[in-house]
Design an enzyme around this catalytic site. Structure first.
Site, PDB file in Angstrom:
ATOM      1  N   SER A 114       0.880  -1.238  -0.033  1.00  0.00           N
ATOM      2  CA  SER A 114      -0.144  -0.206  -0.257  1.00  0.00           C
ATOM      3  C   SER A 114       0.835   1.502   0.214  1.00  0.00           C
ATOM      4  O   SER A 114       0.253   2.588  -0.212  1.00  0.00           O
ATOM      5  CB  SER A 114      -1.126   0.212   1.456  1.00  0.00           C
ATOM      6  OG  SER A 114      -0.254  -0.367   2.140  1.00  0.00           O
TER       7      SER A 114
ATOM      8  N   ASP B 182       1.215   0.190   8.290  1.00  0.00           N
ATOM      9  CA  ASP B 182       2.554  -0.558   7.919  1.00  0.00           C
ATOM     10  C   ASP B 182       3.721   0.149   6.767  1.00  0.00           C
ATOM     11  O   ASP B 182       2.588   0.118   5.417  1.00  0.00           O
ATOM     12  CB  ASP B 182       3.154  -2.616   8.370  1.00  0.00           C
ATOM     13  CG  ASP B 182       2.041  -3.196   7.063  1.00  0.00           C
ATOM     14  OD1 ASP B 182       1.537  -2.834   6.401  1.00  0.00           O
ATOM     15  OD2 ASP B 182       2.304  -4.175   8.147  1.00  0.00           O
TER      16      ASP B 182
ATOM     17  N   ASP C 272       5.506  -1.965   3.889  1.00  0.00           N
ATOM     18  CA  ASP C 272       6.197  -2.812   3.483  1.00  0.00           C
ATOM     19  C   ASP C 272       7.771  -2.603   2.833  1.00  0.00           C
ATOM     20  O   ASP C 272       7.883  -2.378   1.644  1.00  0.00           O
ATOM     21  CB  ASP C 272       5.353  -3.807   2.084  1.00  0.00           C
ATOM     22  CG  ASP C 272       4.243  -4.542   3.447  1.00  0.00           C
ATOM     23  OD1 ASP C 272       4.170  -5.026   4.307  1.00  0.00           O
ATOM     24  OD2 ASP C 272       2.752  -4.125   2.832  1.00  0.00           O
TER      25      ASP C 272
ATOM     26  N   ASP D 118       7.512  -4.253   7.726  1.00  0.00           N
ATOM     27  CA  ASP D 118       8.053  -6.046   7.188  1.00  0.00           C
ATOM     28  C   ASP D 118       9.158  -5.666   6.114  1.00  0.00           C
ATOM     29  O   ASP D 118       8.355  -4.678   5.620  1.00  0.00           O
ATOM     30  CB  ASP D 118       6.521  -6.001   6.574  1.00  0.00           C
ATOM     31  CG  ASP D 118       5.629  -6.695   7.497  1.00  0.00           C
ATOM     32  OD1 ASP D 118       5.273  -6.123   8.464  1.00  0.00           O
ATOM     33  OD2 ASP D 118       4.416  -7.207   7.133  1.00  0.00           O
TER      34      ASP D 118
ATOM     35  N   LYS E 207     -10.771  -0.415  -0.744  1.00  0.00           N
ATOM     36  CA  LYS E 207      -9.967  -0.964   0.835  1.00  0.00           C
ATOM     37  C   LYS E 207     -10.991  -0.781   2.098  1.00  0.00           C
ATOM     38  O   LYS E 207     -11.041  -2.161   3.437  1.00  0.00           O
ATOM     39  CB  LYS E 207      -8.689  -0.768   0.470  1.00  0.00           C
ATOM     40  CG  LYS E 207      -7.657  -0.975  -0.203  1.00  0.00           C
ATOM     41  CD  LYS E 207      -6.173  -0.518  -0.163  1.00  0.00           C
ATOM     42  CE  LYS E 207      -5.566  -1.698   0.806  1.00  0.00           C
ATOM     43  NZ  LYS E 207      -4.430  -1.023   1.581  1.00  0.00           N
TER      44      LYS E 207
ATOM     45  N   TYR F 110     -12.032  -7.790   4.207  1.00  0.00           N
ATOM     46  CA  TYR F 110     -10.557  -8.194   3.968  1.00  0.00           C
ATOM     47  C   TYR F 110      -9.942  -8.312   4.608  1.00  0.00           C
ATOM     48  O   TYR F 110     -10.194  -8.304   6.171  1.00  0.00           O
ATOM     49  CB  TYR F 110     -10.268  -6.327   4.189  1.00  0.00           C
ATOM     50  CG  TYR F 110      -9.097  -5.958   4.268  1.00  0.00           C
ATOM     51  CD1 TYR F 110      -8.768  -5.291   2.495  1.00  0.00           C
ATOM     52  CD2 TYR F 110      -7.847  -6.144   4.311  1.00  0.00           C
ATOM     53  CE1 TYR F 110      -7.864  -4.564   1.936  1.00  0.00           C
ATOM     54  CE2 TYR F 110      -6.806  -5.708   4.334  1.00  0.00           C
ATOM     55  CZ  TYR F 110      -6.225  -5.051   2.931  1.00  0.00           C
ATOM     56  OH  TYR F 110      -5.600  -4.423   2.609  1.00  0.00           O
TER      57      TYR F 110
END
Length: 441
Positions: A108, A119, A121, A174, A253, A262
């Site tokens: 995202s 978070d 990624d 992450d 989303k 979701y």
């Protein structure tokens, strides 16, 4: 690099209006419609964007700056880590000077649809002599563990995509790792850094992670780690208007979370799945604005004949030996109920977790969304009606509650992750047991 204009009050001109150039085709089929938005469509889009802002889906400038600062710190940490390893392994002074690692983002954050507290990624790309098992999950892990900015550090080396999870100065990260077949990972060009600041877009670097050559002589976990970034890059390249895609995806989303559909781990859809579905609708309606795209999304997927796959581009074959999604060759692929295919080699079904029961629930929700959007287009409803939360406990008399208990916070975090990863199998077992009981009766 992908750039686009923000939506203005008037329709964005496209090649479709030029008599000398044929309209560009996005995706594997011709568009359903190249109709330009009406004034009413543009007004509904303004109202939708206002609703999304008021719902708190956009982060503040201060949080955006802090995320960039955290990413900058992580870039320096991994670069120093690789240089130290290069020195310890007896390489020349020149190799130590050239030693490098790069941080890419995906998910995202890279797509530009993250919200407050989301978070990031991230993928660390390092040279061939720096491995995942010892260097990443042991040495880098220990470096991070000693930093006071790092909290909730959780390595997950046995995951389908090995990952290190942690918070850095309060920002959730992450972090994946990919060791590629290069002794020296190229540095970011100063020219492209300046260009990225001017265009406010992703940094383009000398190493083209979208190129298939990056996959030469790497293992499957590395391919899966690299493909998060490769898929995100392809999505942005394959949509007609990036800003319209982003607004539409942010909306959908939010809708999916409000309606209880979701969740990749429980057999519904996660972020990349919703991004791919949204991108395909953008391809089918290349001149549409977000209010139109949201309505067309529900219309398209209410009528979609699953298990026909959703694809943004033709599935690419290569001689690298990695398996691609192909139900004609792979028996397991025939069992997939809702195939949503990733657009980067090796193309995979991103939604293999979906079961017959979760697909049925999602189809019901698509029909609900379609009904509300029809009412909005007739001025019989407002956007807030689309996002009414799904009343789970009012809808079901019987349900299964799973309580997770551990001795301390660290154990709870690890145990919770393991339990969540098995919830889909638990759901399937309950479903099969119920069917067996029905057959016995």
């Amino acid at each position: 690099m992908v750039t686009s204009e923000r939506m203005s009050a008037s329709p964005t001109p496209t090649t479709a209006s030029s008599p000398s150039l044929p309209p560009k085709q996005y995706g594997v089929t011709k568009p359903i419609s190249i109709l330009e938005p009406s004034e009413a469509d543009i007004q509904r889009t303004r109202e939708l964007e206002k609703f999304l802002v008021e719902a708190g889906l956009y982060e503040s400038k201060e949080e955006a700056v802090k995320r960039e600062e955290v990413l900058g710190r992580i870039r320096q940490i991994v670069k120093d880590w690789v240089k130290d390893l290069t020195r310890l392994r007896g390489y020349s002074d020149q190799m130590v000077e050239d030693a490098n690692a790069l941080i890419f983002t995906f998910g995202s954050y890279h797509l530009g649809v993250h919200g407050p507290g989301a978070d990031i990624d991230t993928l660390c790309v390092g040279p061939s002599y720096v491995n995942r098992e010892e260097d990443f999950f042991f040495i880098l892990h220990n470096i991070l563990a000693e930093m006071e900015e790092v909290t909730e550090l959780q390595p997950v080396p046995d995951a389908h995509v090995p990952v290190m999870k942690f918070k850095f100065d309060g920002i959730s990260i992450d972090l994946l790792y990919a060791s590629i077949s290069l002794l020296v990972v190229p540095e970011v060009s100063v020219y492209y850094i300046l260009l990225s600041l001017i265009t406010k877009n992703s940094v383009l670097i000398d190493l083209d992670i979208s190129d298939m050559s990056v996959l030469y002589d790497v293992d499957e976990p590395t391919v899966r780690s690299l493909n998060g970034c490769r898929v995100a890059d392809q999505i942005l390249k394959l949509v007609p208007n990036v800003e319209h895609f982003r607004t539409t995806l942010r909306c959908l989303k939010f809708w999916a979370k409000r309606r209880g559909v979701y969740s990749n781990v429980t057999g519904f859809l996660g972020g990349v799945n919703w991004a791919l579905l949204t991108a395909r609708v953008c391809q089918l309606y290349p001149n549409a604005v977000p209010s139109m795209l949201v309505a067309r999304f529900f219309r398209v997927y209410t009528l979609w004949r699953w298990p026909n796959p959703v694809m943004l581009c033709v599935i690419e074959e290569a001689e690298l030996g990695f398996s691609v999604w192909d139900p004609r060759k792979n028996p397991r692929d025939k069992t997939h109920h809702m195939p949503i295919i990733t657009p980067a080699y090796p193309c995979m079904n991103s939604s293999y977790n979906v079961s017959t029961s979760t697909l049925r629930v999602m189809m019901d929700q698509f029909q609900y969304g379609n009904k509300i959007c029809e009412e909005i287009e007739l001025n019989k409803a407002q956007w807030c009606a689309l996002f009414e939360p799904y009343l789970f406990f009012e809808s079901y008399k019987n349900y299964l509650q799973v309580d997770i208990v551990a001795a301390d916070v660290d154990d709870l975090r690890a145990w919770k992750g393991w339990v969540e990863s098995r919830l889909r199998q638990l759901t399937l077992m309950v479903m099969f047991m119920a069917l067996r009981l029905l057959l016995v009766k």
